[in-house]
Design a protein around this motif. Structure first.
Motif, PDB file in Angstrom:
ATOM      1  N   ALA A 156     111.096 -57.131   2.955  1.00 46.38           N
ATOM      2  CA  ALA A 156     110.776 -56.874   4.360  1.00 46.38           C
ATOM      3  C   ALA A 156     112.038 -56.728   5.194  1.00 46.38           C
ATOM      4  N   MET A 157     112.991 -57.600   4.970  1.00 44.00           N
ATOM      5  CA  MET A 157     114.222 -57.576   5.762  1.00 44.00           C
ATOM      6  C   MET A 157     115.090 -56.357   5.432  1.00 44.00           C
ATOM      7  N   SER A 158     115.029 -55.907   4.177  1.00 42.62           N
ATOM      8  CA  SER A 158     115.802 -54.715   3.811  1.00 42.62           C
ATOM      9  C   SER A 158     115.227 -53.469   4.465  1.00 42.62           C
ATOM     10  N   GLY A 159     113.942 -53.530   4.808  1.00 43.89           N
ATOM     11  CA  GLY A 159     113.292 -52.432   5.503  1.00 43.89           C
ATOM     12  C   GLY A 159     113.294 -52.623   7.006  1.00 43.89           C
ATOM     13  N   VAL A 160     114.082 -53.576   7.476  1.00 35.75           N
ATOM     14  CA  VAL A 160     114.227 -53.907   8.897  1.00 35.75           C
ATOM     15  C   VAL A 160     112.876 -54.265   9.522  1.00 35.75           C
ATOM     16  N   LYS A 161     112.085 -54.993   8.756  1.00 35.44           N
ATOM     17  CA  LYS A 161     110.818 -55.470   9.287  1.00 35.44           C
ATOM     18  C   LYS A 161     110.987 -56.906   9.772  1.00 35.44           C
ATOM     19  N   LYS A 162     110.188 -57.284  10.739  1.00 37.49           N
ATOM     20  CA  LYS A 162     110.204 -58.664  11.206  1.00 37.49           C
ATOM     21  C   LYS A 162     109.562 -59.554  10.149  1.00 37.49           C
ATOM     22  N   TRP A 163     110.087 -60.764  10.022  1.00 42.37           N
ATOM     23  CA  TRP A 163     109.541 -61.684   9.023  1.00 42.37           C
ATOM     24  C   TRP A 163     109.518 -63.090   9.595  1.00 42.37           C
ATOM     25  N   ASP A 164     108.385 -63.741   9.472  1.00 45.19           N
ATOM     26  CA  ASP A 164     108.241 -65.126   9.914  1.00 45.19           C
ATOM     27  C   ASP A 164     107.951 -65.985   8.686  1.00 45.19           C
TER      28      ASP A 164
END
Length: 265
Positions: A107-115
């Motif tokens: 998720a972070m490699s795709g610049v998505k928010k992650w909680d």
């Protein structure tokens, strides 16, 4: 007489019915005494309970929620814990549970928010359940996630923790070693340098064998269905790394798994 093998982590319920039958019927011939079948979610837990009831003694079920998937709803979580409470005497452990290291990276490699907090909160619920019912807990927690898991285990005084297919820093390895946590090795022990290095240094009394089947492996296992019998190869590789005879290696690994999972109680 050589000690039998124990596959301490397999997703038996995810194999086809034909594969399950073939695997379980072939275990005695492979020297495998027991497999611990971990669950992905509630439906998976139901399937593993059924397998354990059908193949009493050969299959020991663990119930939980694998973290590398979207979080369940509150109602789904409630239903899973209700099932676990109802079948607490039939479950050998809480598992597979943990933190979503690979999903988070993706998720972070795709610049998505992650909680990550909801995953931590769910893991803490499983740890509390394990403490309440005096059950071992089987963890999917690697690298920095292992430290978070260690913090939660320490917070609730849980000492019977099994980190399956573990990878982590030297500092985390020392911390887990000191806490008495167990780890297990898959068939990649035969060819992965990081895992081989870990196997050389982790205490002999805190290691076990697993396959994580049906996950496929490379090297000599390329193209082969993952089978609990592969634990014999894992034990042999560990014996070589430790400078032990096969008989001694098998005995240690069997005794460790039997002790941790209280198989002979």
């Amino acid at each position: 007489m050589t000690s039998p093998f124990i596959d301490t982590h397999i997703h038996l319920d995810t194999y086809s019915d034909e594969e399950q039958k073939m695997i379980l019927e072939s275990l005695p011939g492979c020297g495998v005494e027991t497999v611990i079948s971990v669950s992905m979610h509630l439906e998976s837990s139901h399937r593993n309970l059924k397998l354990a009831q059908q193949f009493h003694g050969l299959v020991k079920p663990a119930f939980g929620f694998h973290p590398e998937q979207p979080l369940p709803s509150d109602d789904e979580i409630k239903a899973l814990f209700s099932f676990m409470e109802s079948h607490v005497n039939e479950m050998i452990a809480v598992g597979e549970v943990g933190l979503p290291y690979y999903s988070r990276l993706e998720a972070m490699s795709g610049v998505k928010k992650w909680d990550n907090e909801p995953y931590k909160a769910l893991l803490e619920q499983f740890i509390v359940f394990a403490k309440k019912h005096d059950k071992p807990i089987i963890l999917h927690a690697v690298y920095e996630d292992a430290d978070t898991a260690c913090d939660l285990l320490k917070k609730h005084g849980v000492t019977s923790a099994h980190f399956h297919w573990f990878k982590g820093s030297s500092e985390t390895i020392r911390r887990m070693n000191k806490a008495g946590y167990y780890i297990s090795f898959t068939p990649d022990l035969l060819y992965e340098s990081e895992i081989r290095d870990l196997a050389r240094q982790y205490p002999r009394a805190q290691v076990m064998t697993e396959t994580d089947g049906p996950w496929p492996f490379e090297g000599p296992f390329e193209g082969h269905m993952t089978h609990p019998g592969m634990t014999a190869h894992v034990a042999a590789a560990w014996a070589e790394l430790q400078g032990l005879s096969l008989a001694e290696s098998n005995r240690i690994l069997y005794d460790n798994a039997s002790r941790f999972y209280r198989l002979n109680d």
